[in-house]
Design a protein around this motif. Sequence first.
Motif, PDB file in Angstrom:
ATOM      1  N   GLU A   1       7.552  -0.301  -0.513  1.00 15.77           N
ATOM      2  CA  GLU A   1       7.730  -0.692  -1.916  1.00 15.77           C
ATOM      3  C   GLU A   1       9.125  -0.312  -2.396  1.00 15.77           C
ATOM      4  O   GLU A   1       9.811  -1.101  -3.063  1.00 15.77           O
ATOM      5  CB  GLU A   1       6.686  -0.006  -2.791  1.00 15.77           C
ATOM      6  CG  GLU A   1       5.261  -0.479  -2.582  1.00 15.77           C
ATOM      7  CD  GLU A   1       4.272   0.381  -3.371  1.00 15.77           C
ATOM      8  OE1 GLU A   1       4.609   0.738  -4.525  1.00 15.77           O
ATOM      9  OE2 GLU A   1       3.203   0.711  -2.835  1.00 15.77           O
ATOM     10  N   GLN A   2       9.558   0.893  -2.056  1.00 18.73           N
ATOM     11  CA  GLN A   2      10.884   1.354  -2.480  1.00 18.73           C
ATOM     12  C   GLN A   2      11.996   0.598  -1.753  1.00 18.73           C
ATOM     13  O   GLN A   2      13.003   0.227  -2.345  1.00 18.73           O
ATOM     14  CB  GLN A   2      11.004   2.858  -2.210  1.00 18.73           C
ATOM     15  CG  GLN A   2      10.067   3.713  -3.060  1.00 18.73           C
ATOM     16  CD  GLN A   2      10.143   5.193  -2.702  1.00 18.73           C
ATOM     17  OE1 GLN A   2      11.051   5.631  -2.011  1.00 18.73           O
ATOM     18  NE2 GLN A   2       9.165   5.969  -3.178  1.00 18.73           N
TER      19      GLN A   2
ATOM     20  N   SER B   1       6.323  -4.668  -5.924  1.00 17.52           N
ATOM     21  CA  SER B   1       5.054  -4.011  -6.227  1.00 17.52           C
ATOM     22  C   SER B   1       4.210  -3.830  -4.968  1.00 17.52           C
ATOM     23  O   SER B   1       4.450  -4.458  -3.925  1.00 17.52           O
ATOM     24  CB  SER B   1       4.271  -4.850  -7.241  1.00 17.52           C
ATOM     25  OG  SER B   1       3.867  -6.070  -6.648  1.00 17.52           O
ATOM     26  N   ARG B   2       3.198  -3.002  -5.087  1.00 10.91           N
ATOM     27  CA  ARG B   2       2.299  -2.753  -3.961  1.00 10.91           C
ATOM     28  C   ARG B   2       1.571  -4.020  -3.549  1.00 10.91           C
ATOM     29  O   ARG B   2       1.341  -4.249  -2.348  1.00 10.91           O
ATOM     30  CB  ARG B   2       1.301  -1.655  -4.322  1.00 10.91           C
ATOM     31  CG  ARG B   2       0.264  -1.375  -3.224  1.00 10.91           C
ATOM     32  CD  ARG B   2      -0.425  -0.046  -3.422  1.00 10.91           C
ATOM     33  NE  ARG B   2       0.522   1.054  -3.351  1.00 10.91           N
ATOM     34  CZ  ARG B   2       0.169   2.334  -3.374  1.00 10.91           C
ATOM     35  NH1 ARG B   2      -1.112   2.674  -3.481  1.00 10.91           N
ATOM     36  NH2 ARG B   2       1.083   3.284  -3.299  1.00 10.91           N
ATOM     37  N   SER B   3       1.188  -4.851  -4.505  1.00 12.29           N
ATOM     38  CA  SER B   3       0.450  -6.082  -4.171  1.00 12.29           C
ATOM     39  C   SER B   3       1.300  -7.018  -3.317  1.00 12.29           C
ATOM     40  O   SER B   3       0.782  -7.687  -2.410  1.00 12.29           O
ATOM     41  CB  SER B   3      -0.003  -6.800  -5.447  1.00 12.29           C
ATOM     42  OG  SER B   3       1.113  -7.229  -6.206  1.00 12.29           O
TER      43      SER B   3
ATOM     44  N   ILE C   1       3.749  -6.099  -1.225  1.00 16.58           N
ATOM     45  CA  ILE C   1       3.824  -5.499   0.107  1.00 16.58           C
ATOM     46  C   ILE C   1       2.517  -5.708   0.861  1.00 16.58           C
ATOM     47  O   ILE C   1       2.519  -6.064   2.053  1.00 16.58           O
ATOM     48  CB  ILE C   1       4.152  -3.995   0.018  1.00 16.58           C
ATOM     49  CG1 ILE C   1       5.601  -3.796  -0.454  1.00 16.58           C
ATOM     50  CG2 ILE C   1       3.934  -3.317   1.361  1.00 16.58           C
ATOM     51  CD1 ILE C   1       6.655  -4.316   0.499  1.00 16.58           C
ATOM     52  N   ARG C   2       1.411  -5.512   0.190  1.00 19.31           N
ATOM     53  CA  ARG C   2       0.123  -5.667   0.851  1.00 19.31           C
ATOM     54  C   ARG C   2      -0.085  -7.089   1.350  1.00 19.31           C
ATOM     55  O   ARG C   2      -0.635  -7.301   2.438  1.00 19.31           O
ATOM     56  CB  ARG C   2      -1.008  -5.275  -0.116  1.00 19.31           C
ATOM     57  CG  ARG C   2      -1.183  -3.762  -0.263  1.00 19.31           C
ATOM     58  CD  ARG C   2      -2.298  -3.439  -1.224  1.00 19.31           C
ATOM     59  NE  ARG C   2      -2.579  -2.004  -1.254  1.00 19.31           N
ATOM     60  CZ  ARG C   2      -3.406  -1.420  -2.114  1.00 19.31           C
ATOM     61  NH1 ARG C   2      -4.044  -2.171  -3.021  1.00 19.31           N
ATOM     62  NH2 ARG C   2      -3.606  -0.117  -2.068  1.00 19.31           N
TER      63      ARG C   2
ATOM     64  N   ARG D   1       4.890   4.155   5.506  1.00 14.22           N
ATOM     65  CA  ARG D   1       3.905   4.127   4.436  1.00 14.22           C
ATOM     66  C   ARG D   1       4.182   2.959   3.500  1.00 14.22           C
ATOM     67  O   ARG D   1       5.328   2.503   3.363  1.00 14.22           O
ATOM     68  CB  ARG D   1       3.920   5.434   3.644  1.00 14.22           C
ATOM     69  CG  ARG D   1       3.578   6.670   4.467  1.00 14.22           C
ATOM     70  CD  ARG D   1       3.286   7.853   3.537  1.00 14.22           C
ATOM     71  NE  ARG D   1       4.355   8.055   2.568  1.00 14.22           N
ATOM     72  CZ  ARG D   1       5.453   8.779   2.791  1.00 14.22           C
ATOM     73  NH1 ARG D   1       5.623   9.367   3.971  1.00 14.22           N
ATOM     74  NH2 ARG D   1       6.374   8.923   1.863  1.00 14.22           N
ATOM     75  N   THR D   2       3.140   2.500   2.863  1.00 16.77           N
ATOM     76  CA  THR D   2       3.268   1.377   1.934  1.00 16.77           C
ATOM     77  C   THR D   2       4.244   1.694   0.812  1.00 16.77           C
ATOM     78  O   THR D   2       5.057   0.848   0.425  1.00 16.77           O
ATOM     79  CB  THR D   2       1.895   1.013   1.339  1.00 16.77           C
ATOM     80  OG1 THR D   2       0.994   0.683   2.398  1.00 16.77           O
ATOM     81  CG2 THR D   2       2.013  -0.189   0.407  1.00 16.77           C
ATOM     82  N   ASP D   3       4.199   2.928   0.308  1.00 19.23           N
ATOM     83  CA  ASP D   3       5.097   3.273  -0.794  1.00 19.23           C
ATOM     84  C   ASP D   3       6.560   3.276  -0.344  1.00 19.23           C
ATOM     85  O   ASP D   3       7.462   2.964  -1.127  1.00 19.23           O
ATOM     86  CB  ASP D   3       4.718   4.620  -1.417  1.00 19.23           C
ATOM     87  CG  ASP D   3       4.729   5.764  -0.406  1.00 19.23           C
ATOM     88  OD1 ASP D   3       4.747   5.488   0.808  1.00 19.23           O
ATOM     89  OD2 ASP D   3       4.705   6.927  -0.839  1.00 19.23           O
TER      90      ASP D   3
ATOM     91  N   SER E   1      -2.724  -1.497  10.044  1.00 22.70           N
ATOM     92  CA  SER E   1      -2.721  -0.571   8.910  1.00 22.70           C
ATOM     93  C   SER E   1      -4.003   0.244   8.898  1.00 22.70           C
ATOM     94  O   SER E   1      -5.088  -0.300   9.108  1.00 22.70           O
ATOM     95  CB  SER E   1      -2.600  -1.349   7.590  1.00 22.70           C
ATOM     96  OG  SER E   1      -1.397  -2.063   7.540  1.00 22.70           O
TER      97      SER E   1
END
Length: 254
Positions: free
Chosen positions: A51-52, A57-59, A61-62, A46-48, A76
């Motif tokens: 991130e961890q 930040s999410r941006s 990773i995206r 998962r994206t989160d 994705s």
Amino acid sequence: MINDDYAFLAPSNEPSSRLLGLHAHVLDRLGLTLCSGGLPAGTIVRTDELEQRYDVSRSVIREALRVLASMGMISSRRRVGVKVLPQSEWNLYDPQLIRWRLASPGRIAQLRSLTELRTAVEPEAARLAAIRAPLTGASELMGLAGKLWAAGQEGDHERFLQLDIEFHRLVLTNSGNEMFGKLHTLVSEVLAGRTHYGLMPTHPHVDALQFHVDVASAIQRGNPEDAQSAMLRIMQRTFQEMSSIWEGGDGESE
């Protein structure tokens, strides 16, 4: 850990530069993780979680995932997550992906496949260059061959690498085949990879140096058969230098 040679450039104090550097850093780490098998094909994350893991930040990773998806390395989907795709789906000709594979434990296997590709293409490129190369291009090759000889004899590895990359680029582009010409980035990566990982002789063998002169001379004389034969000898010499590594291991290198 990212190999120093493929790490991102140190960002400046400008916010936009820091963000760009962070994107590149995370992209390198993710790319190398995928190429090293840290996230095998079929894995879903998962994206989160990413991130961890990378503390960004999410941006960020995206953006990294967007680039990896463009290379065919991941897909994705909402409510599903990020799926790692098999290597058969990857754009294996992407120079950045090649650098990650060369920095991974499977670098020897990558070098072998690239060398086999060169063996299939470069002799034919040399043959075509002998037919199509303009006089200025042929003369430049002869000059490069002489400089290569000098750098090889002097043990100037950095200079030799630069000249060798340029020599093979000129052969490919002077073939007059635009598809061959685009492969020069792959040749650059394999030559740089061999040099960086200590897989080149301390001093190039005199035969290898002479073969480069032979290629340039045949192209300048407009002799396609001799040009093809001389380039094939370069490739055969490369295989000879690497064979003990390929035969002595399982495709991995420290």
